[in-house]
Design a protein around this motif. Structure first.
Motif, PDB file in Angstrom:
ATOM      1  N   LEU A 138      -0.727 -10.966  -1.643  1.00 17.95           N
ATOM      2  CA  LEU A 138      -1.696 -12.138  -1.904  1.00 17.95           C
ATOM      3  C   LEU A 138      -1.162 -13.339  -1.301  1.00 17.95           C
ATOM      4  N   ASP A 139       0.218 -13.573  -1.431  1.00 18.94           N
ATOM      5  CA  ASP A 139       0.922 -14.716  -0.848  1.00 18.94           C
ATOM      6  C   ASP A 139       0.549 -14.521   0.747  1.00 18.94           C
ATOM      7  N   ALA A 140       0.764 -13.524   1.342  1.00 22.69           N
ATOM      8  CA  ALA A 140       0.896 -13.476   2.855  1.00 22.69           C
ATOM      9  C   ALA A 140      -0.619 -13.690   3.250  1.00 22.69           C
ATOM     10  N   PHE A 156       0.704  -1.291  -0.092  1.00 20.58           N
ATOM     11  CA  PHE A 156      -0.062   0.128  -0.150  1.00 20.58           C
ATOM     12  C   PHE A 156       0.973   1.148  -0.050  1.00 20.58           C
ATOM     13  N   ARG A 157       1.860   1.166   0.741  1.00 21.21           N
ATOM     14  CA  ARG A 157       2.888   2.533   0.685  1.00 21.21           C
ATOM     15  C   ARG A 157       3.318   2.621  -0.831  1.00 21.21           C
ATOM     16  N   ALA A 158       3.697   1.627  -1.487  1.00 22.36           N
ATOM     17  CA  ALA A 158       4.408   1.598  -2.742  1.00 22.36           C
ATOM     18  C   ALA A 158       3.219   2.161  -3.873  1.00 22.36           C
ATOM     19  N   LYS A 195       4.067  -2.362  -7.774  1.00 22.03           N
ATOM     20  CA  LYS A 195       4.601  -3.325  -8.679  1.00 22.03           C
ATOM     21  C   LYS A 195       3.828  -4.612  -8.654  1.00 22.03           C
ATOM     22  N   PRO A 196       3.764  -5.083  -9.558  1.00 22.55           N
ATOM     23  CA  PRO A 196       2.938  -6.442  -9.445  1.00 22.55           C
ATOM     24  C   PRO A 196       3.556  -7.459  -8.330  1.00 22.55           C
ATOM     25  N   ALA A 197       5.142  -7.383  -8.429  1.00 21.15           N
ATOM     26  CA  ALA A 197       5.709  -8.368  -7.364  1.00 21.15           C
ATOM     27  C   ALA A 197       4.962  -7.983  -5.885  1.00 21.15           C
ATOM     28  N   LEU A 198       4.883  -6.905  -5.607  1.00 15.95           N
ATOM     29  CA  LEU A 198       4.378  -6.427  -4.084  1.00 15.95           C
ATOM     30  C   LEU A 198       2.983  -6.869  -4.223  1.00 15.95           C
TER      31      LEU A 198
END
Length: 184
Positions: free
Chosen positions: A101-103, A84-86, A93-96
């Protein structure tokens, strides 16, 4: 030093943001304080969220995170903050998003059948934030750098909490102005 979960500590406007904001001065390694480093403070958080959190009506009374689930919960907290900060800073970024989603998935998978557990409710709150149609309502407080949800009608809220951060900024401005003005 004793610590209590006051109304100001829940100024994020969403449980997921309040959990992310449990790290004070996150960007300053020398002064950084992790409120969840103390297990007693982490265990007291659900009662504070039920009393002061904006989503207390949605999640009701919350149970503390089980000891064996705390690592997943803290990973979720960090993924919420990073994503959310990003996004707010325009550097999403899609990786974030994938990490978040993984977490969320790991938290929900390991929380078992405890729908009222803090970790489960935090994961659900993060999902609700991801599905918000107005992402511009997510902001970073210019004073304390906490994440918050601007629920004002005209999206003009500037600080996480006017009574704390807003007053500090205004008092600082006033002090600087009066120090710079020449005396007669």
């Amino acid at each position: 030093m004793t610590f209590s979960w006051t109304r100001h500590r829940f100024s994020g406007g969403a449980l997921a943001l309040d959990v992310a904001n449990s790290v004070v001065l996150r960007a300053d390694p020398e002064r950084r304080v992790d409120r969840f480093a103390d297990p007693a403070t982490l265990d007291a958080f659900p009662a504070g969220a039920a009393r002061h959190g904006a989503e207390h009506g949605l999640f009701g009374a919350l149970e503390p995170v089980r000891k064996d689930a705390r690592e997943d919960f803290l990973a979720l907290r960090e993924a919420i903050d990073r994503h959310f900060r990003a996004e707010i800073l325009g550097a999403g970024k899609p990786a974030l998003l994938a990490d978040l989603l993984d977490a969320i998935s790991a938290t929900l998978r390991h929380s078992g059948e405890r729908p009222q557990a803090l970790d489960t409710a935090t994961a659900r709150s993060a999902l609700l934030l991801l599905s918000r149609p107005e992402p511009e309502r997510l902001k970073i407080c210019p004073n304390c750098h906490w994440l918050f949800l601007d629920r004002s009608r005209n999206r003009s809220r500037a600080w996480c909490d006017m009574a704390v951060c807003g007053n500090r900024v205004k008092a600082s401005r006033h002090y600087r102005r009066t120090r710079e003005e020449p005396r007669p």
